[in-house]
Design a protein around this motif. Structure first.
Motif, PDB file in Angstrom:
ATOM      1  N   ILE A 203       0.774  -1.180   0.050  1.00 46.64           N
ATOM      2  CA  ILE A 203      -0.184   0.178  -0.072  1.00 46.64           C
ATOM      3  C   ILE A 203       0.887   1.241   0.058  1.00 46.64           C
ATOM      4  O   ILE A 203       0.774   1.932  -0.746  1.00 46.64           O
ATOM      5  CB  ILE A 203      -0.674   0.025   1.173  1.00 46.64           C
ATOM      6  CG1 ILE A 203      -2.048  -1.207   0.965  1.00 46.64           C
ATOM      7  CG2 ILE A 203      -1.794   1.392   1.340  1.00 46.64           C
ATOM      8  CD1 ILE A 203      -2.709  -1.330   2.349  1.00 46.64           C
ATOM      9  N   ALA A 204       2.020   1.231   0.858  1.00 41.57           N
ATOM     10  CA  ALA A 204       2.711   2.480   1.018  1.00 41.57           C
ATOM     11  C   ALA A 204       3.356   2.644  -0.469  1.00 41.57           C
ATOM     12  O   ALA A 204       3.567   3.865  -0.828  1.00 41.57           O
ATOM     13  CB  ALA A 204       3.898   2.246   2.051  1.00 41.57           C
ATOM     14  N   ILE A 205       4.017   1.472  -1.191  1.00 40.47           N
ATOM     15  CA  ILE A 205       4.701   1.530  -2.385  1.00 40.47           C
ATOM     16  C   ILE A 205       3.676   2.274  -3.443  1.00 40.47           C
ATOM     17  O   ILE A 205       4.246   3.211  -4.123  1.00 40.47           O
ATOM     18  CB  ILE A 205       5.345   0.359  -2.769  1.00 40.47           C
ATOM     19  CG1 ILE A 205       6.376  -0.044  -1.690  1.00 40.47           C
ATOM     20  CG2 ILE A 205       5.692   0.312  -4.264  1.00 40.47           C
ATOM     21  CD1 ILE A 205       6.952  -1.452  -1.944  1.00 40.47           C
ATOM     22  N   HIS A 206       2.466   1.434  -3.530  1.00 36.49           N
ATOM     23  CA  HIS A 206       1.673   2.161  -4.559  1.00 36.49           C
ATOM     24  C   HIS A 206       1.220   3.561  -4.294  1.00 36.49           C
ATOM     25  O   HIS A 206       1.077   4.316  -5.177  1.00 36.49           O
ATOM     26  CB  HIS A 206       0.417   1.072  -4.356  1.00 36.49           C
ATOM     27  CG  HIS A 206       0.587  -0.020  -5.175  1.00 36.49           C
ATOM     28  ND1 HIS A 206       1.063  -1.121  -4.502  1.00 36.49           N
ATOM     29  CD2 HIS A 206       0.368  -0.425  -6.395  1.00 36.49           C
ATOM     30  CE1 HIS A 206       1.160  -2.236  -5.364  1.00 36.49           C
ATOM     31  NE2 HIS A 206       0.525  -1.724  -6.680  1.00 36.49           N
ATOM     32  N   ALA A 207       1.015   3.891  -2.935  1.00 38.24           N
ATOM     33  CA  ALA A 207       0.479   5.338  -2.641  1.00 38.24           C
ATOM     34  C   ALA A 207       1.759   6.282  -3.190  1.00 38.24           C
ATOM     35  O   ALA A 207       1.615   7.391  -3.540  1.00 38.24           O
ATOM     36  CB  ALA A 207       0.404   5.492  -1.173  1.00 38.24           C
ATOM     37  N   THR A 208       2.945   5.712  -2.756  1.00 41.26           N
ATOM     38  CA  THR A 208       4.022   6.613  -3.171  1.00 41.26           C
ATOM     39  C   THR A 208       4.289   6.924  -4.826  1.00 41.26           C
ATOM     40  O   THR A 208       4.278   7.936  -5.326  1.00 41.26           O
ATOM     41  CB  THR A 208       5.396   6.032  -2.657  1.00 41.26           C
ATOM     42  OG1 THR A 208       5.633   5.952  -1.371  1.00 41.26           O
ATOM     43  CG2 THR A 208       6.599   6.876  -3.291  1.00 41.26           C
ATOM     44  N   ILE A 232      -2.946   8.246   2.831  1.00 36.77           N
ATOM     45  CA  ILE A 232      -2.882   6.734   2.615  1.00 36.77           C
ATOM     46  C   ILE A 232      -1.457   6.369   2.989  1.00 36.77           C
ATOM     47  O   ILE A 232      -1.171   5.473   3.637  1.00 36.77           O
ATOM     48  CB  ILE A 232      -3.298   6.331   1.343  1.00 36.77           C
ATOM     49  CG1 ILE A 232      -4.832   6.663   1.049  1.00 36.77           C
ATOM     50  CG2 ILE A 232      -3.041   4.860   1.076  1.00 36.77           C
ATOM     51  CD1 ILE A 232      -5.608   6.403  -0.325  1.00 36.77           C
ATOM     52  N   ARG A 233      -0.458   7.027   2.424  1.00 41.04           N
ATOM     53  CA  ARG A 233       0.902   6.821   2.594  1.00 41.04           C
ATOM     54  C   ARG A 233       1.114   6.932   3.956  1.00 41.04           C
ATOM     55  O   ARG A 233       1.847   6.011   4.532  1.00 41.04           O
ATOM     56  CB  ARG A 233       1.825   7.642   1.707  1.00 41.04           C
ATOM     57  CG  ARG A 233       3.306   7.257   1.690  1.00 41.04           C
ATOM     58  CD  ARG A 233       3.881   7.985   0.884  1.00 41.04           C
ATOM     59  NE  ARG A 233       5.505   7.813   0.852  1.00 41.04           N
ATOM     60  CZ  ARG A 233       6.418   7.981   1.938  1.00 41.04           C
ATOM     61  NH1 ARG A 233       5.964   8.786   2.867  1.00 41.04           N
ATOM     62  NH2 ARG A 233       7.488   7.560   1.717  1.00 41.04           N
ATOM     63  N   GLU A 234       1.032   8.084   4.416  1.00 45.32           N
ATOM     64  CA  GLU A 234       1.292   8.455   5.940  1.00 45.32           C
ATOM     65  C   GLU A 234       0.914   7.179   6.946  1.00 45.32           C
ATOM     66  O   GLU A 234       1.744   6.834   7.595  1.00 45.32           O
ATOM     67  CB  GLU A 234       1.123   9.643   6.260  1.00 45.32           C
ATOM     68  CG  GLU A 234       1.320   9.944   7.609  1.00 45.32           C
ATOM     69  CD  GLU A 234       0.790  11.570   8.463  1.00 45.32           C
ATOM     70  OE1 GLU A 234       1.090  11.623   9.312  1.00 45.32           O
ATOM     71  OE2 GLU A 234       0.026  11.967   7.272  1.00 45.32           O
TER      72      GLU A 234
END
Length: 403
Positions: A203-208, A232-234
């Motif tokens: 999720i973090a990678i896709h948000a970035t 979402i990333r935070e």
């Protein structure tokens, strides 16, 4: 009510005192051998000596039984007293029970020799009937206490062996339990790492990646899509950090000091929470204030963790749902309880019904309930109020636990 118990020294003193008083009573009524020819004062030294030996029946069994035999032999010629004889049999019993193992065979041999010698002399110088009576009496005096002591010592050794066996069984069971707990913790850590943590990382990678795409498309910083991607990333990064902390706690088997990075958060980190909340709430007109009352003192780790999570969730809800205004956080440290109060401006409208709403409230209520506390949240006037009460001392089904 628990009955008072006597120490071994007090028991020996009581035996000596009872023997002495019983002997004096028998002397007063002249109940001893050769009472017509032997004066009372001639019986007294053996009685006093035997009473004194009773005081050392546990600490010096070999010396006591040796001197006791000499005193008993002298009492036979000076006027045998029943109390002196009974105390001598007690010394024989104590020598086998409290003395070394070799005392039993040695005293059996000496006792058997005494019985044979006295019986033979009686048979030679008296009639057979008297010799039979002497056999019975000498066996009761010299061998009866030894047989009784052997039985008692055997049962004590068996009881001690059973106790040691029970301790070993309990130790093995505890070791098996700990190994099972460690294995289960390791399995849970693997599952969290391989499944949940990987999903949060994705999720973090896709948000970035989505943020990078939005920047290439030259979207404005205040674009709702860009803001949602940032949130979402935070949150995914924070969730991943929390997941790694939990995995570290599960993998720590307790054999050494845990890594400080895995330490459970406590109330000392509330200031950092407020600093993040202030930074995030500037754009929406939120101001955060913290107040404390009373002495913080020492709190159980579960209580501090629950309080931290309740404050954290309350601040998160305020950032999501509150209208512009002041968010007040109060930590009231009372002698028996910790009171937590969070008040935020209540915003009417559809924003209250976001997906996943009330899940955080349920989690806060469960944390308070597990510790034996209380929780309530809801609108109060023009504010949204959160109230939690956590006991400073942990309670279990059996009663108060350690704090």
């Amino acid at each position: 009510m628990r009955r008072p118990t006597l120490t071994p020294r007090q028991v020996d003193g009581a035996i000596a005192l009872c023997g002495l008083l019983g002997g004096l009573l028998l002397m007063a009524f002249r109940v001893y051998d050769h009472a017509s020819t032997v004066q009372r004062w001639q019986v007294l030294p053996a009685l006093l000596a035997m009473s004194g030996l009773e005081l050392m029946r546990r600490t010096r069994p070999i010396l006591v039984v040796s001197l006791g035999g000499l005193v008993f032999a002298g009492s036979i010629f000076s006027g045998a007293l029943l109390a002196t004889t009974i105390m001598y049999t007690d010394l024989l019993y104590a020598a086998v029970v409290y003395g070394p193992r070799r005392m039993s065979p040695v005293l059996h041999v000496s006792g058997t020799v005494s019985v044979l010698v006295l019986t033979s002399l009686t048979f030679v110088y008296a009639d057979p009937a008297t010799a039979v009576a002497v056999v019975v009496v000498t066996v009761l005096i010299f061998l009866g206490p030894l047989w009784t002591a052997d039985i008692v010592r055997k049962h004590r050794q068996e009881a001690e062996a059973q106790r040691l066996r029970a301790e070993q069984t309990a130790l093995l069971s505890e070791m098996d339990r700990r190994e099972a707990v460690v294995a289960e913790r390791a399995r849970m850590a693997r599952e969290l790492h391989d499944v949940v943590a990987n999903h949060l990382s994705a999720i973090a990678i896709h948000a970035t990646g989505a943020q990078s795409l939005a920047r290439r498309q030259r979207r404005a910083a205040d674009d709702p899509v860009v803001e949602v991607l940032g949130v979402i990333r935070e949150n995914s990064v924070q969730g991943l950090a929390e997941m790694r902390r939990i995995i570290g706690l599960l993998r720590d088997s307790g054999g050494g000091e845990a890594d400080e990075s895995y330490a459970a958060p406590d109330l000392s980190a509330v200031d950092a929470l407020l600093a993040k909340a202030r930074a995030a709430g500037q754009d929406v007109g939120l101001v955060f204030e913290l107040a404390e009352r009373g002495e913080r003192g020492g709190l159980p780790v579960p209580v501090e963790l629950a309080a931290y999570r309740i404050v954290q969730e309350s601040l998160t809800n305020a950032l999501k749902h509150a209208g512009p205004g002041e968010v007040r956080v109060l930590l009231d440290f009372r002698p028996e309880e910790l009171w937590i109060a969070v008040d935020s401006p209540f915003r009417q409208g559809a924003g209250q019904a976001l997906p996943g709403a009330r899940a955080g409230l349920v989690g806060m209520a469960e944390r308070a309930s597990l510790l034996g506390g209380s929780f309530e949240a809801g609108p109060r006037g023009d504010s949204w109020s959160v109230r939690a009460v956590l006991p400073r001392a942990l309670t279990t089904e059996e009663g108060t636990g350690r704090a």
